[in-house]
Scaffold this active site. Structure first.
Site, PDB file in Angstrom:
ATOM      1  N   LEU A  30      -8.592 -11.957   0.502  1.00  0.00           N
ATOM      2  CA  LEU A  30      -7.865 -10.794   1.011  1.00  0.00           C
ATOM      3  C   LEU A  30      -7.382  -9.900  -0.128  1.00  0.00           C
ATOM      4  O   LEU A  30      -7.349  -8.681  -0.014  1.00  0.00           O
ATOM      5  CB  LEU A  30      -6.670 -11.256   1.855  1.00  0.00           C
ATOM      6  CG  LEU A  30      -5.870 -10.139   2.484  1.00  0.00           C
ATOM      7  CD1 LEU A  30      -6.600  -9.583   3.698  1.00  0.00           C
ATOM      8  CD2 LEU A  30      -4.481 -10.607   2.889  1.00  0.00           C
TER       9      LEU A  30
ATOM     10  N   HIS B 298       1.832   1.905  -3.436  1.00  0.00           N
ATOM     11  CA  HIS B 298       0.755   2.558  -4.199  1.00  0.00           C
ATOM     12  C   HIS B 298       0.753   4.062  -3.919  1.00  0.00           C
ATOM     13  O   HIS B 298       0.585   4.869  -4.830  1.00  0.00           O
ATOM     14  CB  HIS B 298      -0.609   1.971  -3.820  1.00  0.00           C
ATOM     15  CG  HIS B 298      -0.842   0.589  -4.323  1.00  0.00           C
ATOM     16  ND1 HIS B 298      -0.708   0.240  -5.641  1.00  0.00           N
ATOM     17  CD2 HIS B 298      -1.196  -0.551  -3.671  1.00  0.00           C
ATOM     18  CE1 HIS B 298      -0.973  -1.048  -5.791  1.00  0.00           C
ATOM     19  NE2 HIS B 298      -1.264  -1.560  -4.615  1.00  0.00           N
TER      20      HIS B 298
ATOM     21  N   THR C 197       0.832  -1.203   0.000  1.00  0.00           N
ATOM     22  CA  THR C 197       0.000   0.000   0.000  1.00  0.00           C
ATOM     23  C   THR C 197       0.870   1.257   0.000  1.00  0.00           C
ATOM     24  O   THR C 197       0.549   2.253  -0.674  1.00  0.00           O
ATOM     25  CB  THR C 197      -0.919   0.004   1.238  1.00  0.00           C
ATOM     26  OG1 THR C 197      -1.729  -1.176   1.201  1.00  0.00           O
ATOM     27  CG2 THR C 197      -1.818   1.231   1.276  1.00  0.00           C
TER      28      THR C 197
END
Lengths: 356, 356, 356, 356
Positions: D272, D53, D50
């Site tokens: 997930l 990102h 993340t």
């Protein structure tokens, strides 16, 4: 239709009198089979603690066992003949079998819970068992054994199923586990719990040899049952909270009380061991205030447990060879019972004679 | 910061001596609150069977209750003041509260199981309770009460939560249910089980008046506990299999044994009633062979049970008005205890004086 | 051995060509039975939406249905004859039957999950069904119907079982429930959810007549599916959290997406409705971030669901009479399908001629 | 009250513009803390996918991340100061923390499900994170780390918790498991599943290096995702039934579809991985007919998952050292992101400067 001629008579170990001992019958009649039944030529059979009770003719045996039956309920063999309506089992296949024979029409039987059918008949207890050349079983109770599983392990699928049902019902994955009583089934439970992903495993017993074996099978710590401090020691090993799971396999009232006392609040207990008489039980502290979940374990699930047994055995992560300490011939059964009585054997498997 | 001035003293019912009885204190000091605490001005409080034990000073009370405390643990009131670090509760809100105060740092407390924290403090038992003008509670134990729920029902959220936790833990939807013991909580359990979708409901008690109320609340059939045939009769009503669920709310050893005996194989037992001493228990037949699941029930789940209570009350399908048979003033507490002792009252709710 | 002579021929509704329509055969051969089979003289049979697909010969039917079979899978009748190895079913008994016929030897079949056997054969789809004078079924698939259950309800145990399996798998006791799609099974689900102890029940459909019936069966509020605001309205009714349970019975992609969107975080979805083609699905928001549990529902559990159906029907708390809007003769099947196509009928039950 | 003086400024990695990249701030203001908060001096922090990102500023980041925040959510450190109302956390203790900060008053938050609170704030995403000298966290989100757990493992408790929550929710003990996608969390899941008692473990990915590591961590067989035959091969390894459990950790639409297709009837899926856009999904065959159970997995359970992480790590049976392929200084963050982009690193842990 049998592939080869089935002999009219066979060897069998029978309970022929309401008294201690068993009788060797070299020419007992071979069982006949109904349209739904399968005749299995037994090759190997395990001696269970229950068989020892019947051999010694204790109060329970005297109240339950019909004199005249062939005893024994742990076996592997080959299908020798099948009834005319049998459609799911082939002659020649190596099989074991589920010894709990349900009525087939009640709610438990029709919902996958035949092991707790109120009319269940158990082989070697309520009807002829497997300590003989042949045993007759309903087709639906037959379990084909995978080629990779050796005979001495296939012969003990029944108690292995008890242990499996206990461990898997409690749910041990990632949880700390206390096992009170590491006899045959308790030792199997240690090995299964380790394979099934248990966290810490603690075992308690009076027999140091069995405790040593428990450590070998995966117990992290073992305790002598006569040491009154073991509950405290187990709690210390679990951040002073107690284990999350208790597998009660001793049937001993003191061990049962200590086990519940040691259990963590909110923990789970699976009870398999059978106390021989009513136990004085402090329900508020043992169960109610603790918010415990207690599961009564009987037999094996039909047939979920059997698939679990096969799965673990084929995984290569469950090693039970050391459970079978002795392999003897069926004729030498007296020696088998003596080995058990002396505490020298864990599990005795008997080879059944015959060309199979 | 309080909205209005909090008086320095208040009325309170206290245990002032290690002996039967309670003392009315017209000018007890108002509790002080810490930074995380909330001060609730109590408006209504219920008398619990536990309060009666403390009033009568039985062996359990003598061993547990610190002399000097204000007793009582069932209440509704309004938030009168909040500690400086309180952020989730506003002054003026009508609230009840969870009386089990966990340590907040142990595994049960951090996983939604604070009701079984080993260090739990219970209001009115281990620390000052609600039979007084004010009670101090940690912010996290406060439960805002929905406007649509009347005071006399809000005051008994604590025992209603016990009943709810028992019924919902067992799981009664579509299952036949036997309730042994229909005192206050047993009667609540009948009503809840009916609303929660139970199949047949059977109730057993010695008190015919309570059995009549049980039928009114939704029991399909009730039995006099002194009739030795009731287990057989219940089995007849359930296709001779026994009920699928047993809610044990009597604490009576005979009822416990009969309840387990009546239970269906594979059934579920939720145990809330507290036997006053160890019970002789036939574990093999009661639990093990039966494949039973037994759940110890303690307190209420925090706060799943409280949401369930609110949901059922707001649904309009759970009617408990007849549970509260008497509403009296706090000063008349002696009458309240006498009504309970005489078996005339089911639940007594006391109004607490003051301008709130 | 039949009690009375079984005629060689019978009436039957058959799919005789790979094209729309069904053929009435006045003299179709009566099915023969194997040793494990039971021959049932059908008295009443329900028309399912699936039968309508077969009648209309949609793409799915064309790909699955073998031309030549007798269709129909919802029925009640009497046992007319049993195979020679049948031991659990008696001639003359009134029965329905589980139409999913598993292989009997695979893991699902041996663990009480025969409804999801990979080799399952379904009556009226993969093999001859019940729209005829007689149907042959394996003994193990026969369900004896209790005397207190009338024929027109006994005839629809199959779809009632679908609804029951959906509701009981999701678990509705004390939980708020949204049902998207209240066709026959959706309406049954409303009634079952109410009996099973659901909290608030919300129903969504395009058909106002069905929504009215849903309210009659126990829905607290219903919504027109074309109103884009219904998800918002349902959330408002649930403290802005959304319902705890979604029963998806429409198969409609928009309803599916809206249903998941409306669901509470941590909620449960039971999916029964079948979209006719792949659905574009926002997995992160619909399932993953939401922490949802999604259950695929197929058939009925063997035979847990059947016991639940019997239990609810005998409890007197599940009323389904208004589901069966039309009872006609088998010969008038064309009218039955027209009533369904016109949306005038909910469930049509056909009487099968013959002296039974 | 801090034990030592807290400096007014600190180093921090911040998102200072709505564009790719991160800015190193040598003198960012140290966070202030409220009465319930804890100030943690960060010593080690992990880089998550993340974070990459956010670094690359993809569409999701642009829509969610407030420009100006310090990013990062995986960390370990020492408590440097506590707010005045903090009562459960002591200064000096080594801690990690749960990065999902719930509202504390909603139903999920009050029932142990704060990870799915609708108003959740996530550190490093919705508010300042841990890529800096200090981070402020609510007391209730602090997790004390056991002495026996090294810093580089303590720093990655957040993703380890994701993996643990996925594996333990699905339930792998004694069951065959397919893992689609063995990035960081998928690899952790392989190791956890092995420790948690899984039967056969199969892993699928496009990256051969990761597949090799999966085998090292306990996968029995691994498959190249580009080989269209892998679903067939996995089914062959599972008696042609498919694995009982699917852990979906790729977010890749093709892998998701193939995973569901491979799954056994009646199996369980824990999801997930996050697909970046809607996935076309064949609901009937993937879920409904299959009778599958699908679980959406978000964050970690508070705090059950954290106890599981601790338990497995302390058991000595979960080895994750090889997951942390690189340890670098916080200042070298550009190198860290490059290592991840190049596929050279599995997990990069950054040391945060300072005297702690």
């Amino acid at each position: 239709m049998p592939a080869v001629a089935i002999p009219k008579s066979m060897v069998a170990l029978k309970k022929t009198a309401a008294a201690p001992g068993l009788t060797w019958r070299p020419e007992a009649p071979t069982p006949t089979i109904g349209p739904h039944d399968v005749l299995v030529a037994v090759t190997h059979a395990g001696i269970c603690g229950t068989d020892r009770h019947i051999y010694e003719w204790d109060a329970w045996s005297a109240s339950r066992i019909p004199v005249g039956i062939t005893i024994g309920h742990e076996f592997v063999g080959r299908v020798a003949a099948v009834g005319e309506a049998v459609s799911k089992v082939d002659i020649g296949v190596r099989v074991s079998g589920e010894g709990h024979i349900g009525c087939g029409v009640c709610e438990p039987c029709r919902t996958g819970n035949g092991h707790i059918c109120e009319k269940v008949d158990i082989i070697g207890i309520d009807r002829d068992g497997c300590f003989g050349g042949y045993i007759a079983m309903p087709e639906d109770n037959i379990w084909p054994v995978h080629d990779a599983i050796p005979d001495h392990i296939a012969a003990i699928h029944d108690p292995l199923g008890n242990a499996m049902h206990t461990v898997m019902s409690a749910g041990v994955s990632g949880r700390s586990v206390l096992i009170t009583g590491v006899g045959i089934i308790g030792l199997m439970a240690v090995a299964i719990a380790r394979s099934a992903g248990a966290g810490q495993i603690f075992a308690v017993d009076v027999d140091e040899k069995r405790l040593a074996l428990a450590r070998k099978f995966g117990a992290d710590a073992t305790y002598q049952a006569t040491d009154p401090d073991w509950p405290k020691l187990v709690r210390q090993e679990t951040h002073n909270q107690g284990p999350q799971v208790l597998l009660e396999m001793s049937g001993n009232p003191t061990a049962i009380r200590q086990g519940f006392q040691t259990l963590r609040n909110g923990g789970t207990v699976a009870m398999l061991g059978l106390p021989s008489k009513p136990v004085e039980f402090d329900l508020p502290n043992a169960i109610i205030f603790k918010g415990a979940t207690v599961l009564g374990i009987n037999g094996r699930r039909m047939y979920e447990t059997w698939y679990q047994v096969e799965g673990f055995l084929l995984s290569g992560r469950l090693h039970l060879d050391e459970i079978v300490t002795h392999q003897i011939d069926l004729m030498d059964f007296e020696r088998g019972f003596r080995l058990m009585q002396a505490g020298e054997a864990i599990k005795v498997v008997m080879r059944v004679p015959g060309d199979k």
